[in-house]
Every structure is written in C-alpha cells, then in structure tokens.
Motif scaffolding. Structure first.
Motif, PDB file in Angstrom:
ATOM      1  N   TYR A 147     -16.602 -25.279 -21.696  1.00 36.21           N
ATOM      2  CA  TYR A 147     -17.762 -26.167 -21.628  1.00 36.21           C
ATOM      3  C   TYR A 147     -19.111 -25.477 -21.793  1.00 36.21           C
ATOM      4  CZ  TYR A 147     -18.262 -24.631 -16.734  1.00 36.21           C
ATOM      5  OH  TYR A 147     -18.418 -23.889 -15.593  1.00 36.21           O
ATOM      6  N   ILE A 148     -19.131 -24.187 -22.133  1.00 39.10           N
ATOM      7  CA  ILE A 148     -20.390 -23.448 -22.235  1.00 39.10           C
ATOM      8  C   ILE A 148     -20.450 -22.681 -23.552  1.00 39.10           C
ATOM      9  CG2 ILE A 148     -21.784 -21.580 -21.247  1.00 39.10           C
ATOM     10  CD1 ILE A 148     -20.619 -22.293 -18.523  1.00 39.10           C
ATOM     11  N   ASP A 149     -21.607 -22.742 -24.206  1.00 41.44           N
ATOM     12  CA  ASP A 149     -21.909 -21.872 -25.333  1.00 41.44           C
ATOM     13  C   ASP A 149     -22.589 -20.638 -24.726  1.00 41.44           C
ATOM     14  OD1 ASP A 149     -23.166 -20.518 -27.456  1.00 41.44           O
ATOM     15  OD2 ASP A 149     -23.485 -22.360 -28.594  1.00 41.44           O
ATOM     16  N   VAL A 150     -21.812 -19.608 -24.471  1.00 39.81           N
ATOM     17  CA  VAL A 150     -22.307 -18.453 -23.722  1.00 39.81           C
ATOM     18  C   VAL A 150     -23.452 -17.760 -24.451  1.00 39.81           C
ATOM     19  CG1 VAL A 150     -21.699 -16.198 -22.753  1.00 39.81           C
ATOM     20  CG2 VAL A 150     -20.098 -18.116 -22.551  1.00 39.81           C
ATOM     21  N   ALA A 151     -23.346 -17.608 -25.773  1.00 41.29           N
ATOM     22  CA  ALA A 151     -24.406 -16.933 -26.525  1.00 41.29           C
ATOM     23  C   ALA A 151     -25.730 -17.675 -26.389  1.00 41.29           C
ATOM     24  CB  ALA A 151     -24.010 -16.803 -27.995  1.00 41.29           C
ATOM     25  N   CYS A 152     -25.688 -18.994 -26.477  1.00 41.83           N
ATOM     26  CA  CYS A 152     -26.911 -19.791 -26.336  1.00 41.83           C
ATOM     27  C   CYS A 152     -27.440 -19.718 -24.910  1.00 41.83           C
ATOM     28  CB  CYS A 152     -26.649 -21.240 -26.737  1.00 41.83           C
ATOM     29  SG  CYS A 152     -28.130 -22.272 -26.710  1.00 41.83           S
ATOM     30  N   ALA A 153     -26.546 -19.766 -23.930  1.00 39.88           N
ATOM     31  CA  ALA A 153     -26.965 -19.692 -22.528  1.00 39.88           C
ATOM     32  C   ALA A 153     -27.676 -18.370 -22.237  1.00 39.88           C
ATOM     33  CB  ALA A 153     -25.752 -19.849 -21.610  1.00 39.88           C
ATOM     34  N   PHE A 154     -27.133 -17.273 -22.765  1.00 45.06           N
ATOM     35  CA  PHE A 154     -27.748 -15.960 -22.542  1.00 45.06           C
ATOM     36  C   PHE A 154     -29.080 -15.855 -23.286  1.00 45.06           C
ATOM     37  CE2 PHE A 154     -23.841 -13.206 -21.230  1.00 45.06           C
ATOM     38  CZ  PHE A 154     -23.565 -14.111 -20.219  1.00 45.06           C
ATOM     39  N   GLU A 155     -29.157 -16.431 -24.482  1.00 47.75           N
ATOM     40  CA  GLU A 155     -30.422 -16.440 -25.218  1.00 47.75           C
ATOM     41  C   GLU A 155     -31.484 -17.202 -24.438  1.00 47.75           C
ATOM     42  OE1 GLU A 155     -33.552 -16.520 -28.007  1.00 47.75           O
ATOM     43  OE2 GLU A 155     -31.866 -15.157 -27.729  1.00 47.75           O
ATOM     44  N   ALA A 156     -31.114 -18.342 -23.863  1.00 55.69           N
ATOM     45  CA  ALA A 156     -32.060 -19.122 -23.061  1.00 55.69           C
ATOM     46  C   ALA A 156     -32.504 -18.340 -21.836  1.00 55.69           C
ATOM     47  CB  ALA A 156     -31.428 -20.443 -22.653  1.00 55.69           C
TER      48      ALA A 156
END
Length: 318
Positions: A71-80
């Motif tokens: 349920y998570i886009d980890v790359a996008c979450a870390f970028e945010a």
C-alpha cells in the motif's frame, strides 16, 4: 537469528556508513510502540533509535516492513520526507534508501511530543499544521499522482482479491463514493504535492509549539483540499470545530470548498478501512489490530454517508 535481531543487524550495518556512526558503542533499540488500533503508528516500518553511549546522541531509523509494498510507494514517500526536511516542516533526513526501505532522520525525542486531539483544540497548533501543509503544497509535483478516489478503487479490488473480511455494505459505500468521484471529476482542480495523511499522531509538537509532519507514506500529487479534508476528519469530531479550522485556513468561509474537504475526509475513512482490511488478510503479522482499525474507519465513513448531509455536501461542491 530472530526477525528483530536481523533488523537490528541490518540497521547497524547501514548506519555504519553514516559520518560519525561507524565506530563506537552504539545501542539500537525500538523507538516507539507499534500500534495499529485505534491509531496507526509505527505500522509501516519498524521504528528504531540508535544511541551513542557516553554522549547520548541519537538518530531515528525507519525500516519499512515487507507489508509496505501492499500500500505504499516507498520511493515517493522518502522523496516527500526529504522535501519536508529541506522545508523545515519535517524531521531532518540524514539518509534515505528506498531499495533497502531505510530512512534515517534526526531523533526528535527530547522536547517533542506526538500530537493528540487535545492539542488540536489549540488554534496556534492547528494553524501551524495547516501552514506546514500549505508550504509543502507550493513545491513541484511528486511522481505519485493517485488521489483518494483512485486509491479507493485500487484497494477495493485488492481487498476482494485477498478475500478480505469486508462489511456487508462495503460495495454500497464504494458506489456512494464513486458518485463523489464523478462529481469531483467535473471540477477544475489543480493538483499539488500533499502529505495525504491527517492522523494527528503524524504531527510532532515541541515544547515551544513548533510542529513537524512525519510519516509521508500517503504523499502524492492531488487536490490540496484532500490534504485538508484528511486532517479535518481526524482532528475534529464535530463540524463546528472543523468549520472554524477551515475558515482560519482559507481566510474566510467557502461552503463549496468546505464541502469538498469534508467529502475527502469521508473518502479517507473508506480508503483506510480498505487498507486495514487488505493488511488483515495478507499481512504475516497475525493480529486483530488491522481488522479493528478497518472496522472503525468503515463505521465512521458509514455514519456520514447514511446521513442526508452527505447528499447535501455533494450538491454544494459545484
């Protein structure tokens, strides 16, 4: 070696490559209790604290759980999280490795507390939270562009595929929110980067009243009112308080925009109910906490959708 022992070894090896953390006596231990219900805290990844004996200097490490891929886009979450760090509205990010699922940050431990509903009664705290969200929204679009209505469809299909335990009226709830999605699709909305998660436990508050937003796992590019709506539904159980916070955020009251924000809050409940149901069915973590969390979010969503005011809110958005 136990699972926790393996995680500690992974974290130790990773932080050894950070300046000043490759030598000396370093103690690694759980940073916070993991809790899915009633709040969603520490569920997405194991939270660790690395402390240097002697000086007491510490850093916070989030090691994403294998469930994150559900349920998570980890790359996008870390970028945010990095963007929030640069803007001063999130903890300072020291290192981020999406492939390894490791995010290392400053440890906001002493002098900071997790947000509570009681603190949301303080206008200056609410204003600071809203200001932080607005500052983040001024940046460039994030690579992820799924809004809450897109995620409802995605997680509903995932829940059915997993044969998750859903309430008997789940299909009806999804169909009702599709009416909302259709109505919103006719509006001229400019998507912006958003935090996307209104859980007040994702707010850290310092002893001096500063705020930092954490857990950027739902970060995406979407309607800015979606960001506000997810916060209002979590922070204010009663509509008058939500209206007051909205008015301060917008510099006045706009019934159409407020209705949009409130509908986004309803949709947020359904989305999280579906996420909880998917994890209850597919996670290797054998616990009823995911199901309990999902049940509460379904209940709150149902309470609003069944009321006549839901239809009134839909009619007021245009």
């Amino acid at each position: 070696m136990s699972q926790s022992g393996t995680q500690i070894a992974t974290v130790r090896n990773y932080i050894a490559g950070l300046p000043g953390w490759g030598t000396g006596d370093i103690v690694i231990e759980p940073a916070i209790p993991v809790l899915a219900s009633p709040s969603w805290r520490g569920v997405d990844g194991a939270p660790w604290r690395a402390t240097r004996n002697g000086s007491g200097e510490s850093i916070f490490i989030k090691s994403m759980d294998v469930d994150a891929k559900l349920y998570i886009d980890v790359a996008c979450a870390f970028e945010a999280a990095r963007r929030a760090s640069d803007l001063g509205i999130g903890p300072k990010v020291l290192a981020a490795d999406p492939d390894a699922g490791l995010l290392v940050m400053e440890d906001l431990n002493r002098g900071w507390r997790v947000g509570t509903l009681e603190r949301m009664l303080e206008p200056r705290i609410v204003d600071a939270v809203i200001a932080a969200r607005r500052l983040f929204q001024a940046g460039a679009p994030l690579p992820r562009r799924m809004g809450v209505f897109d995620e409802i469809e995605h997680f509903y299909e995932a829940a059915k595929a997993a044969k998750a335990q859903l309430p008997s009226d789940a299909e009806w709830l999804v169909k009702e929110l599709r009416f909302a999605a259709d109505a919103f699709g006719k509006l001229d909305i400019k998507p912006v980067p958003i935090h996307g998660d209104g859980n007040v436990s994702n707010i850290l508050i310092s002893d001096t009243g500063e705020v930092r937003l954490i857990d950027w796992d739902r970060a995406t590019t979407a309607d800015p009112l979606e960001d506000l709506g997810s916060f209002l539904v979590e922070a204010f159980a009663q509509e008058p308080e939500a209206r007051e916070a909205f008015s301060r955020s917008a510099g006045g009251f706009d019934e159409r925009a407020f209705s949009r924000a409130r509908i986004y809050g309803v949709a947020d409940d359904l989305r999280w109910g579906l996420i909880g149901a998917v994890l209850a069915a597919r996670s290797a973590r054998n616990t009823f906490e995911f199901y309990k969390f999902a049940s509460w979010r379904f209940v709150r969503c149902r309470m609003t959708v069944r009321e006549p005011r839901f239809g009134e809110m839909l009619r007021r958005i245009a």
